[in-house]
Design an enzyme around this catalytic site. Structure first.
Site: not given
Ligand code: ARG
Length: 239
Positions: A66, A112, A202-203
């Site tokens: 993503h 993902d 993320s990532g």
């Molecule tokens: N989807 C989020 C991002 O794009 C990461 C979220 C992780 N959330 C969590 N509560 N661990 O950066």
């Protein structure tokens, strides 16, 4: 003169409030590049950090699908060997191409994960991948990122952070997150919340015993009680 320096240093130390130290959520600053040489930031061409990643080899970066889906490879700059994104430390590379896991649609459906090919290979030690047996409930991994320090915190820290977060057993996670899929994901968090990855992490890598076990993928808010973060189960895709 030496005394003056000592007094000044002491003043700075005592006057800096603890909360001025920025965090992942509830984590700490990484101040030694040698600790996580494989961690990278994904930035736009103007330098804005939007995701993390890790080197799998000199010219290969693993991140979340993503993070890159919908972005032209040429619009992503990978930054390696740099803990403080305000500096020119380390090196940068354009992305020449990337591959997203087959069948990926949205983070909550799994898969993902994406692998980027760098135009300029990086001279930093890559991160080996964990074995499928590494995902034991209670094992404590370390997650790295430049993301938010609280769910509603819009301030971004330019400093890399890390937090220690235990794996939540799959059955427990399935009871919390209806979308949980144990083949594609695992969860990590504390019953009381307070320590977690967050937006823009993320990532980024979740590391157990020096090996890449997870990739920051999704969550419900950040660091809420009884709401563990969800990570891509890397061994399903890369072993
Ligand atoms: N989807 C989020 C991002 O794009 C990461 C979220 C992780 N959330 C969590 N509560 N661990 O950066």
């Amino acid at each position: 003169m030496r005394l003056l320096t000592a007094v000044l240093a002491l003043l700075v130390i005592t006057v800096t409030p603890a909360h001025a130290a920025p965090r992942i959520v509830g984590g700490e600053v990484v101040d030694d590049t040698g600790e996580a040489p494989w961690v990278v930031a994904l930035t736009t061409s103007s330098g804005g950090q939007f995701c993390g990643g890790a080197l799998l080899g000199p010219g290969q970066v693993v991140t979340a699908a993503h993070c890159v889906r919908g972005r032209a490879p040429g619009s992503i700059t990978v930054v390696g060997g740099r803990l403080d994104l305000r500096t020119g430390d380390g090196s940068t590379s354009a992305v020449s191409s990337y591959e997203v896991a087959a069948g990926y649609s949205t983070p909550s459906r799994g898969k993902d994960i994406a692998v980027l090919t760098l135009a300029e290979p990086m001279p930093y030690r890559p991160l080996p991948v964990a074995a499928p047996t590494a995902y034991m409930g209670g094992s404590v991994g370390t997650v790295y990122g430049w993301g938010r320090q609280a769910e509603h915190d819009a301030d971004k820290s330019p400093l890399l952070h890390k937090a220690y977060v235990p794996i939540v057993p799959d059955e427990r996670c399935a009871a919390i997150h209806p979308r949980f899929d144990a083949e594609a994901m695992f969860c990590a968090g504390y019953p009381g919340g307070g320590i977690d990855s967050c937006v823009d992490d993320s990532g980024g890598p979740y590391v157990i015993d020096g090996r890449l076990a997870g990739i920051v993928s999704w969550g419900v808010g950040c660091a809420r009680p009884d709401t563990p973060g969800v990570y891509t189960r890397v061994a399903t895709y890369l072993s």
